[in-house]
Motif scaffolding. Structure first.
Motif, PDB file in Angstrom:
ATOM      1  N   ILE A 245       0.795  -1.054   0.077  1.00  0.00           N
ATOM      2  CA  ILE A 245       0.149   0.103   0.130  1.00  0.00           C
ATOM      3  C   ILE A 245       0.852   1.039  -0.041  1.00  0.00           C
ATOM      4  O   ILE A 245       0.605   2.416  -0.535  1.00  0.00           O
ATOM      5  CB  ILE A 245      -0.901  -0.097   1.188  1.00  0.00           C
ATOM      6  CG1 ILE A 245      -1.957  -1.137   1.087  1.00  0.00           C
ATOM      7  CG2 ILE A 245      -1.612   1.298   1.310  1.00  0.00           C
ATOM      8  CD1 ILE A 245      -2.745  -1.255   2.216  1.00  0.00           C
ATOM      9  N   ARG A 303      -7.612  -3.230  -4.396  1.00  0.00           N
ATOM     10  CA  ARG A 303      -7.935  -3.926  -2.915  1.00  0.00           C
ATOM     11  C   ARG A 303      -8.179  -2.688  -1.937  1.00  0.00           C
ATOM     12  O   ARG A 303      -9.124  -2.809  -1.118  1.00  0.00           O
ATOM     13  CB  ARG A 303      -6.998  -4.711  -2.411  1.00  0.00           C
ATOM     14  CG  ARG A 303      -7.401  -5.351  -0.895  1.00  0.00           C
ATOM     15  CD  ARG A 303      -6.574  -6.364  -0.492  1.00  0.00           C
ATOM     16  NE  ARG A 303      -6.791  -7.132   0.594  1.00  0.00           N
ATOM     17  CZ  ARG A 303      -6.536  -8.189   1.140  1.00  0.00           C
ATOM     18  NH1 ARG A 303      -5.922  -8.964   0.281  1.00  0.00           N
ATOM     19  NH2 ARG A 303      -6.965  -8.558   2.262  1.00  0.00           N
ATOM     20  N   ARG A 304      -7.549  -1.567  -2.108  1.00  0.00           N
ATOM     21  CA  ARG A 304      -7.575  -0.537  -1.273  1.00  0.00           C
ATOM     22  C   ARG A 304      -9.110   0.143  -1.466  1.00  0.00           C
ATOM     23  O   ARG A 304      -9.850   0.565  -0.378  1.00  0.00           O
ATOM     24  CB  ARG A 304      -6.542   0.617  -1.502  1.00  0.00           C
ATOM     25  CG  ARG A 304      -5.126   0.282  -0.979  1.00  0.00           C
ATOM     26  CD  ARG A 304      -4.293   1.351  -1.387  1.00  0.00           C
ATOM     27  NE  ARG A 304      -4.738   2.596  -1.126  1.00  0.00           N
ATOM     28  CZ  ARG A 304      -4.274   3.869  -2.110  1.00  0.00           C
ATOM     29  NH1 ARG A 304      -3.697   3.558  -2.801  1.00  0.00           N
ATOM     30  NH2 ARG A 304      -5.050   5.127  -1.706  1.00  0.00           N
ATOM     31  N   THR A 307     -11.846  -2.254   0.007  1.00  0.00           N
ATOM     32  CA  THR A 307     -11.814  -2.206   1.455  1.00  0.00           C
ATOM     33  C   THR A 307     -12.464  -0.769   2.057  1.00  0.00           C
ATOM     34  O   THR A 307     -13.111  -0.821   3.087  1.00  0.00           O
ATOM     35  CB  THR A 307     -10.292  -2.280   1.961  1.00  0.00           C
ATOM     36  OG1 THR A 307      -9.764  -3.533   1.572  1.00  0.00           O
ATOM     37  CG2 THR A 307     -10.206  -2.416   3.470  1.00  0.00           C
TER      38      THR A 307
END
Length: 419
Positions: A245, A303-304, A307
């Motif tokens: 990230i 994915r961030r 999420t």
């Protein structure tokens, strides 16, 4: 102390490029605006002059015909022709091609006055024909001087307009550079802060990952701590994910940086994000097709985004959250729905703006950054994100991305190893 020579092969300053592009863009816009204004004003000026010339020509011809007792002494640039049953008399020196015989014949037969533009010998004339009793009189006005005046006016307007356009463009570039420079400095400061923060965070993350791996190896040799081995492995995976990230954030902060691109199964990603939220008090249900839903982009960034959508829904849901993945035509959709109070009506239009928070007390206050990051990630991947309220209550967030042309997932980043 020696000075290190400048590496001319190094890339130019990205902030300088942004500043120059913005300055040239502002200069071009200023030039276009000035060009439009000059064009409109020039057209109005030419229209006023032309109308004035038409009125002047009509008045001069009317006076010439009214005073045509003697065709030998007309006003300047005017020729007179008087026709009776006995023949025609004309002003001496009548140009070749005059008079307009068709106009004379028509007015003599019908008695109706006529005014036409008539070309003879390469010269344009304004011809006015009237009938007075048994006599038909025609006056012809040479329009060469009017045409020359229009050419001079157009040349002057073109010269002044071109000069004004150049000056406006130069002034626009100069003013644009002055206006954009503080913003460029702020962006540079923000970028340096992100780079410095990333550098400082990378060292403790590396140490954390190393220590967790050593702990995991120690636990593997000790059969009495089987329950801790799984926790240590999970911490090591979280450390790796946090490092990924961090790298993605550094790339996003750098303008013009290439987006890491691989084929990602959006449905598998949704399942893994939902599985990672098992410790949340609100249950998460994932509805996905049996076939993979392939999109191109950065697995870490996507994915961030998922999420962040799930975190927003979970913080407002009462009984549960549903993640639905589907594909249609050339786009893939990921929808996150909750059964909470939904978005405030005043907040909904700007829900993806930074620091957009509810003020009615129905929803917890926050900094409003998560959904703004989702919007930026969607834009980087050529997609969109939208928000709406469900008819039965609750909010719905939809992420739409272009489908990948191929569903061959990269070996380095298969859909089963996203975190």
């Amino acid at each position: 102390m020696t000075t290190r020579p400048r590496d001319r092969s190094a890339p130019a300053d990205p902030d300088g490029r942004l500043l120059r592009r913005a300055s040239w863009r502002l200069g071009a816009q200023a030039g276009l605006i000035v060009a439009l204004i000059v064009t409109v004003l020039s057209a109005l000026a030419v229209l006023v002059v032309v109308q004035g010339q038409h009125r002047g020509a009509a008045s001069l011809l009317a006076q010439a015909v009214a005073r045509a007792d003697d065709v030998a002494d007309p006003p300047a640039s005017v020729w007179l022709v008087a026709q009776t049953s006995g023949g025609q008399v004309a002003t001496p020196g009548l140009p070749p091609g005059l008079p307009d015989e068709a106009a004379l014949a028509n007015t003599s037969a019908t008695g109706q006055d006529s005014t036409v533009d008539y070309r003879a010998g390469g010269v344009e004339y304004r011809v006015h024909t009237v009938r007075r009793g048994q006599q038909t009189i025609q006056a012809a006005l040479d329009l060469s001087s009017d045409h020359a005046e229009r050419v001079r006016l157009a040349s002057a307007l073109l010269l002044s307009g071109g000069l004004g356009l150049v000056l406006a463009a130069v002034a626009g570039v100069w003013l644009g550079r002055r206006a954009v420079r503080p913003m460029a400095q702020a962006l540079a400061l923000q970028r340096r802060f992100v780079a410095d923060a990333g550098h400082e965070l990378r060292t403790p993350l590396t140490l954390l990952s190393t220590r967790v791996q050593l702990l995991h190896r120690h636990l593997r040799r000790d059969p009495g701590h089987a329950d801790l081995r799984g926790e240590a492995a999970a911490v090591a995976a979280d450390a790796r994910h946090l490092a990924a990230i961090l790298d993605d954030l550094l790339l996003a902060a750098e303008p013009g940086s290439p987006l890491p691109s691989s084929t990602v199964d959006l449905a598998e990603l949704a399942e893994r994000v939902g599985a990672a939220s098992t410790n949340d008090p609100v249950p998460v249900q994932v509805i996905r097709p049996s076939a993979p839903v392939a999109v191109r982009g950065s697995a870490v960034a996507l994915r961030r985004a998922v999420t962040a959508l799930l975190d927003n829904a979970s913080s407002h849901a009462r009984a549960g959250v549903t993640i639905s993945v589907s594909s249609a035509a050339r786009h893939a959709s990921l929808e996150v729905a909750d059964d909470g109070p939904g978005f405030d009506a005043d907040l909904l239009p700007g829900v993806f703006e930074r620091f957009a928070t509810a003020r009615d007390g129905q929803q917890p206050r926050g900094y409003g950054i998560g959904l703004a990051l989702v919007s930026e990630i969607a834009a980087r991947h050529g997609g969109t994100v939208s928000a709406s309220n469900q008819p039965g209550g609750g909010a719905r967030l939809r992420l739409t991305l272009p489908l990948a042309a191929s569903q061959e997932f990269s070996k380095e980043q298969p859909p089963s190893s996203l975190g």
